[in-house]
Design a protein around this motif. Structure first.
Motif, short mmCIF file in Angstrom:
data_model
loop_
_atom_site.label_atom_id
_atom_site.label_comp_id
_atom_site.label_asym_id
_atom_site.label_seq_id
_atom_site.Cartn_x
_atom_site.Cartn_y
_atom_site.Cartn_z
N ALA A 208 0.84 -1.19 0.00
CA ALA A 208 0.00 0.00 0.00
C ALA A 208 0.88 1.25 0.00
CB ALA A 208 -0.92 0.01 1.22
N ASP A 209 0.51 2.23 -0.83
CA ASP A 209 1.28 3.47 -0.93
C ASP A 209 1.15 4.29 0.36
OD1 ASP A 209 2.00 2.74 -3.36
OD2 ASP A 209 0.77 4.18 -4.46
N TYR A 333 -7.68 3.54 -1.66
CA TYR A 333 -7.54 2.82 -0.39
C TYR A 333 -6.09 2.36 -0.20
CZ TYR A 333 -12.61 2.69 -0.56
OH TYR A 333 -13.93 3.05 -0.62
N GLY A 334 -5.15 3.22 -0.60
CA GLY A 334 -3.74 2.92 -0.46
C GLY A 334 -3.16 2.10 -1.59
N GLN A 335 -3.98 1.61 -2.53
CA GLN A 335 -3.49 0.80 -3.64
C GLN A 335 -3.22 1.70 -4.84
OE1 GLN A 335 -6.34 -1.97 -5.19
NE2 GLN A 335 -4.80 -3.35 -6.01
N ASN A 336 -2.05 1.54 -5.47
CA ASN A 336 -1.73 2.33 -6.66
C ASN A 336 -2.71 1.99 -7.78
OD1 ASN A 336 -0.21 2.63 -9.41
ND2 ASN A 336 0.90 3.92 -7.98
N GLY A 433 -3.44 -7.21 1.69
CA GLY A 433 -2.48 -6.11 1.70
C GLY A 433 -2.62 -5.16 0.54
N ALA A 434 -3.65 -5.33 -0.30
CA ALA A 434 -3.77 -4.47 -1.47
C ALA A 434 -4.29 -3.08 -1.12
CB ALA A 434 -4.70 -5.11 -2.50
N ARG A 435 -5.19 -2.99 -0.13
CA ARG A 435 -5.82 -1.71 0.16
C ARG A 435 -5.88 -1.44 1.66
NH1 ARG A 435 -10.88 -0.75 -4.00
NH2 ARG A 435 -9.62 -0.76 -5.89
N ARG A 436 -6.01 -0.15 1.99
CA ARG A 436 -6.21 0.29 3.37
C ARG A 436 -7.42 1.20 3.39
NH1 ARG A 436 -0.46 1.33 4.04
NH2 ARG A 436 -0.91 3.54 3.87
#
Length: 521
Positions: A208-209, A333-336, A433-436
């Motif tokens: 996640a970025d 959601y934090g995913q590029n 772990g793909a998104r937050r």
């Protein structure tokens, strides 16, 4: 002393005689040359007559030879023509014989057909008589059956059909239920197999970025130079980029904090260039920030081209490629978002190939499904609506546009490709772990904060900093005067309080700066 007359006379006599002899000699020379010329002319005429005679003889000879050759050629051509005529006459005779034979054959066939037709007519009349007899027997039997059963023919037929229909309805319901359950089990099994296969073939790492970047310094002394006299350097950098610079006790490092990856990247590149250059002052900072913006634009174009090449999708409009590159600096959601779109394209292509659907079209729809996220709040509507409008503008395929508008269930999917893209989007987002979720809500709140500030007249740009606890607003000096700034700040505060939910308080910081620039030439 005078010359004697006799001498003079003698001299004159000599002169006169000389002249007379000269004239006579000259006359004789002319006559001689005339005779020679006449002799030569006569000889030339005789020779010309001989040449003409020889030429006439040669011409007569060639004329006779040509006449003989022409006669031979005419004779040969006449023989060949006679031969050709003879062959054609033979061919015509042969064709006539064949036509005559065919006519005879056709006459025989016609006679046979006429005979068969007469026989068939007789059999047909006999069959019709038998059919009438059978119909009469049938009617008699039906009357007997009606008397025995007490039902008419229509009533008996209706009763039989009703009984058969009741039996068929029950049997049909049982079979349909069994078929539905079988198909459902097979579809679920096939869907699980396809999804597992697609996931296995497109296994991607996810990180996640974050919303901060760290810039390494050559030494701690550089921190003071970055801050500048009375903080003017750091203030200029934060004002130009909208990024919050955190300078703490961390050795040889500065932290850049901003929810917008584009601003953060511009600030990072500009700061690294300033550190390398060594000349850090407001004018140089402005120059480096502008150069960093150009570098980021180049990076955006490069990333867009990379996404198209990596997914093997061709024929996309160059403006859409630029928008795809901007997704590199967008997160969901934090995913590029760009990496997410590439992954969805690969997953869609794999599942489409397994299902026998157009894999190229599926990859194209998967790559462009989130294109609306490349545009910011300057265009109203959800990212689905924006993506549909943009793809319509650049003449994308209707199946691609439908897949974009259906990938979040806003409309009912009507094509297999739309269902595939919807599934691939869910698979990519659901990877561990793909998104937050919390990060996305935080970024949306900061974007909404900037959108509220930019909605007021006279505001040039705005930057949400300090994790949303402060918003820095640049106003146009020619439109917003000093005495009006307090009123604008108050209106912005009221709108933030009415439209935004946030913890604690938000500092609204208005900046008005006038500049005059001229060039000496």
């Amino acid at each position: 002393m005078p010359m004697p007359i006799a001498i003079v006379l003698i001299v004159i006599a000599f002169v006169f005689s000389g002249l007379l002899f000269g004239y006579i000699a000259f006359k004789k020379g002319i006559d001689y040359r005339k005779k020679i010329a006449e002799a030569e002319i006569g000889s030339a005429e005789d020779q010309a007559k001989k040449i003409i005679a020889e030429a006439q003889k040669a011409a007569e000879s060639k004329k006779k030879e040509a006449i003989v050759e022409a006669k031979d050629e005419i004779h040969a051509m006449r023989n060949e023509a006679n031969k050709d005529i003879k062959e054609r006459r033979n061919e015509v005779n042969r064709l006539e014989r064949r036509l005559q034979q065919k006519e005879e054959t056709l006459d025989k066939k016609t006679d046979n057909i006429d005979k068969k037709e007469e026989i068939l007519q007789g059999r047909l009349a006999e069959a019709e008589e038998r059919l009438k007899e059978a119909e009469a027997v049938k009617q008699e039997q039906l009357l007997q059956l009606e008397r025995i059963s007490g039902l008419t023919q229509d009533q008996a037929k209706e009763q039989i059909l009703q009984t058969l229909e009741d039996e068929l309805v029950h049997e049909k319901a049982v079979k349909i239920t069994n078929y539905e359950q079988t198909l459902k089990d097979e579809a679920e099994e096939k869907a699980r197999r396809l999804i597992s296969l697609a996931i296995a073939r497109c296994a991607a790492d996810h990180v996640a970025d974050a919303t901060v970047s760290v810039v390494t310094l050559p030494n701690d002394e550089m921190k003071g130079r970055i801050i500048g006299r009375e903080g003017r350097n750091i203030r200029t950098l934060e004002t130009l980029t909208g990024v919050d610079l955190i300078i703490d006790d961390t050795p040889e490092a500065i932290t850049l904090s901003c929810f917008d990856p584009v601003r953060r990247e511009i600030a990072r590149l500009a700061l690294e260039k300033l550190i390398t250059d060594g000349r850090i002052h407001p004018a140089r900072i402005e120059e480096m920030v502008e150069k960093a913006r150009r570098d980021v634009e180049t990076k955006i174009k490069t990333e867009g081209e990379r996404s198209v090449i990596e997914t093997n999708v061709h024929g996309i409009h160059h403006e859409l490629i630029k928008l795809m590159g901007r997704l590199y600096y967008r997160t969901s959601y934090g995913q590029n978002v760009l990496n997410h779109s590439i992954e969805v394209a690969h997953l869609s292509g794999i599942m489409a190939a397994e299902l026998g659907v157009d894999a190229n079209m599926a990859r194209r729809a998967g790559l462009l499904h989130d294109i609306g996220k490349a545009l910011n709040h300057e265009i109203e509507g959800s990212h689905v609506e924006i993506g549909v409008e943009v793809c319509k503008k650049y003449k994308e395929h209707p199946d691609v546009i439908h897949a974009i508008e259906a990938h979040h269930g806003d409309v009912e999917p009507r094509t297999v490709i739309a269902c595939i893209v919807q599934a691939a989007d869910a698979i990519s987002a659901a990877r561990p772990g793909a998104r937050r979720e919390n990060l996305e809500n935080y970024i949306k709140r900061l974007e909404k904060l900037e959108e509220i500030a930019c909605s007021f007249e006279g505001v040039e740009k705005s930057f949400a900093i300090q994790a949303g606890r402060e918003i820095r607003i640049m106003v146009k000096p020619e439109e917003v005067k000093d005495e009006k700034m307090v009123l604008v700040a108050r209106d912005i505060v009221n709108k933030i309080e009415n439209e935004l939910d946030y913890p604690g308080q938000i500092k609204v910081h208005l900046i008005r700066e006038s500049r005059a620039i001229e060039y000496a030439k």
